[in-house]
Design an enzyme around this catalytic site. Structure first.
Site, PDB file in Angstrom:
ATOM      1  N   HIS A  12     -24.676   3.789 -36.738  1.00  0.00           N
ATOM      2  CA  HIS A  12     -25.676   4.730 -36.161  1.00  0.00           C
ATOM      3  C   HIS A  12     -26.285   5.536 -37.308  1.00  0.00           C
ATOM      4  CE1 HIS A  12     -26.922   7.644 -32.786  1.00  0.00           C
ATOM      5  NE2 HIS A  12     -27.578   7.992 -33.882  1.00  0.00           N
ATOM      6  N   HIS A  14     -30.123   7.228 -39.092  1.00  0.00           N
ATOM      7  CA  HIS A  14     -31.566   7.527 -39.108  1.00  0.00           C
ATOM      8  C   HIS A  14     -32.065   7.418 -40.547  1.00  0.00           C
ATOM      9  CE1 HIS A  14     -31.585   9.094 -34.965  1.00  0.00           C
ATOM     10  NE2 HIS A  14     -30.332   9.425 -35.251  1.00  0.00           N
ATOM     11  N   LYS A  98     -32.018   1.306 -27.775  1.00  0.00           N
ATOM     12  CA  LYS A  98     -31.511   2.685 -27.769  1.00  0.00           C
ATOM     13  C   LYS A  98     -32.135   3.491 -26.647  1.00  0.00           C
ATOM     14  CE  LYS A  98     -29.552   6.529 -29.189  1.00  0.00           C
ATOM     15  NZ  LYS A  98     -29.652   7.241 -30.455  1.00  0.00           N
ATOM     16  N   HIS A 135     -27.735   7.734 -25.918  1.00  0.00           N
ATOM     17  CA  HIS A 135     -27.627   9.160 -26.254  1.00  0.00           C
ATOM     18  C   HIS A 135     -27.163   9.836 -24.976  1.00  0.00           C
ATOM     19  CE1 HIS A 135     -28.818  12.901 -28.523  1.00  0.00           C
ATOM     20  NE2 HIS A 135     -28.563  13.339 -27.319  1.00  0.00           N
ATOM     21  N   HIS A 173     -22.328   8.867 -30.785  1.00  0.00           N
ATOM     22  CA  HIS A 173     -21.864  10.197 -31.208  1.00  0.00           C
ATOM     23  C   HIS A 173     -21.094  10.941 -30.114  1.00  0.00           C
ATOM     24  CE1 HIS A 173     -25.737  10.976 -29.369  1.00  0.00           C
ATOM     25  NE2 HIS A 173     -26.413  10.627 -30.442  1.00  0.00           N
ATOM     26  N   ASP A 246     -24.646   8.975 -37.689  1.00  0.00           N
ATOM     27  CA  ASP A 246     -25.778   9.751 -37.170  1.00  0.00           C
ATOM     28  C   ASP A 246     -26.390  10.610 -38.277  1.00  0.00           C
ATOM     29  OD1 ASP A 246     -27.680  10.479 -35.319  1.00  0.00           O
ATOM     30  OD2 ASP A 246     -26.428  11.968 -34.319  1.00  0.00           O
ATOM     31  N   HIS A 250     -33.557  15.885 -42.262  1.00  0.00           N
ATOM     32  CA  HIS A 250     -34.751  16.716 -42.047  1.00  0.00           C
ATOM     33  C   HIS A 250     -34.931  17.558 -43.300  1.00  0.00           C
ATOM     34  CE1 HIS A 250     -35.284  16.048 -37.693  1.00  0.00           C
ATOM     35  NE2 HIS A 250     -33.972  16.006 -37.633  1.00  0.00           N
ATOM     36  N   ALA A 262     -32.699  19.423 -35.205  1.00  0.00           N
ATOM     37  CA  ALA A 262     -31.313  18.969 -35.066  1.00  0.00           C
ATOM     38  C   ALA A 262     -31.069  17.788 -35.991  1.00  0.00           C
ATOM     39  CB  ALA A 262     -31.049  18.556 -33.625  1.00  0.00           C
TER      40      ALA A 262
HETATM   41  O1  DOR Z   1     -29.050  15.738 -34.333  1.00  0.00           O
HETATM   42  C1  DOR Z   1     -29.715  14.746 -34.078  1.00  0.00           C
HETATM   43  N1  DOR Z   1     -30.685  14.318 -34.900  1.00  0.00           N
HETATM   44  N2  DOR Z   1     -29.491  14.110 -32.931  1.00  0.00           N
HETATM   45  C2  DOR Z   1     -30.265  13.112 -32.510  1.00  0.00           C
HETATM   46  O2  DOR Z   1     -30.013  12.580 -31.457  1.00  0.00           O
HETATM   47  C3  DOR Z   1     -31.463  12.710 -33.291  1.00  0.00           C
HETATM   48  C4  DOR Z   1     -31.312  13.060 -34.694  1.00  0.00           C
HETATM   49  C5  DOR Z   1     -32.599  12.977 -35.481  1.00  0.00           C
HETATM   50  O3  DOR Z   1     -33.284  11.951 -35.394  1.00  0.00           O
HETATM   51  O4  DOR Z   1     -32.918  13.925 -36.215  1.00  0.00           O
HETATM   52 ZN    ZN Z   2     -28.820   9.623 -33.856  1.00  0.00          ZN
END
Ligand code: DOR
Ligand code: ZN
Length: 346
Positions: A12, A14, A98, A135, A173, A246, A250, A262
């Site tokens: 998992h 990003h 997803k 999710h 998660h 996960d 950012h 988040a």
């Molecule tokens: O904290 C998170 N960030 N939870 C998510 O489900 C998405 C992820 C994100 O893409 O930033």
């Molecule tokens: Zn995620």
């Protein structure tokens, strides 16, 4: 102390796109052979054609000589057709679909309004045996943010697994006792991923000496009794639980903000953080199954054949890493981590 393991995979992840992708992918590629790449780009990756193009962009951003393999996913929407998921299955490079509840998290506006209404697509996923990644939170604003996972299990997940008993499903998660208990009690086709932050931190970490935006992710950190239950599940040797960071980068400016995003960025130290968590309960012997075996078996992919070595020797991540034109603050910035990954051949 040294620990050699079969090379792990991240089930998992990003990676984002463009300059951000180029900044972060090297961290994952240095530890993991493969990763399940989340489709919540802007716009989301909703077709096999878009997944093919994204896969090429990821491969182009890899360091020279890297053997890292991105495993692609499709973003489920209210408009996803059975034919689209069949195309995904036939592609060989899309490994899952997803589900994001509409509005639950980063770039989830295009997510699903009511999962249980998508009968044709769910029945097709079951028939073609393509996993659904969930999710697992409700977005009902009347539900307390710390209860959204538990309520999702009650309102949606229990019915979903009853109606589609042959659907392969990953509860992504997992953060609560209710989630790990549900997964443990469900059939063999239901599994869960677990992040490093949910193994290492409880919700106090959001407020340690002041508000801590870099520990904020969704699902949000929970109370200590939940952390203990998730840690026991991950370290307990069950093939239903496997590694999914996960890691969700950012920019610092988007986290340290009036409305902070988040996501915890852990790709720079992922396997080391899991080693620390497993070591904390004397379960290092269970790390290889969790990190390198259970996920590959669930996805019906070959286990990796090479290995990595971890050394129990503290190191301290920097305060930030480059992230496109900006910077990103990693998990444990300026704080020591007990384990480190040995350089290749080290
Ligand atoms: O904290 C998170 N960030 N939870 C998510 O489900 C998405 C992820 C994100 O893409 O930033
Ligand atoms: Zn995620």
């Amino acid at each position: 102390m040294r620990l050699t393991l079969r090379r792990p995979d991240d089930w998992h992840l990003h990676l984002r796109d463009g300059a951000a992708l180029a900044s972060v992918v090297r961290h994952t590629a240095w530890q993991f052979r493969r990763a399940i790449v989340m489709p919540n780009l802007k716009p989301p990756v909703t077709t096999t054609a878009a997944a093919a193009a994204y896969r090429e962009r990821i491969r182009a951003a890899l360091p020279a000589g890297s053997r890292f393999e991105p495993l692609m996913t499709l973003y489920l929407t209210d408009g996803t057709s059975p034919d689209e998921v069949k195309r995904a299955r036939a592609s060989g490079f899309v490994h899952a679909v997803k589900y994001y509840p509409a509005g639950a998290t980063t770039n989830s506006d295009a997510g699903v309004q009511d999962l249980l209404k998508l009968h044709a697509v769910l029945a097709t996923l079951e028939e073609i045996d393509l996993p659904l990644l969930v999710h697992g939170e409700v977005t009902d604003p009347a539900v307390d943010v710390f209860d959204r996972e538990k309520v999702f299990i009650e309102r949606v997940l229990a019915s979903l697994v009853r109606r589609y008993p042959r659907l392969r499903l990953v509860f992504e998660h997992a953060t609560t006792r209710e989630a790990v208990d549900f997964v443990a009690a469900a059939g063999a086709l239901v599994a869960a991923t677990v992040t490093p932050q949910h193994l290492l931190l409880n919700r106090n970490a959001l407020f340690r000496g002041g508000i801590r935006p870099h520990n904020y992710c969704l699902p949000v950190l929970k109370r200590e009794r939940h952390r203990e239950a998730v840690l026991a599940a991950a370290t307990g040797g069950s093939a239903k639980f496997f590694l999914g960071t996960d890691s969700a980068p950012h920019a610092q400016s988007a986290k340290e903000n009036d409305c902070g995003c988040a996501g915890v960025y852990s790709a720079h130290a992922a396997i080391e953080l899991y080693a620390e968590a497993f070591d904390s309960v004397g379960k290092l012997d269970a790390l290889e199954g969790f990190a390198s075996v259970h996920g590959a078996d669930f996805y019906r992919l070959p286990r990796n054949t090479d290995s990595i070595t971890l050394i129990k020797e503290p190191w301290t991540p920097p305060g930030s890493y480059p992230f496109g034109d900006e910077v990103i603050v990693p998990f444990r910035a300026n704080e020591p981590i007990a384990w480190r990954l040995a350089p290749e051949g080290g």
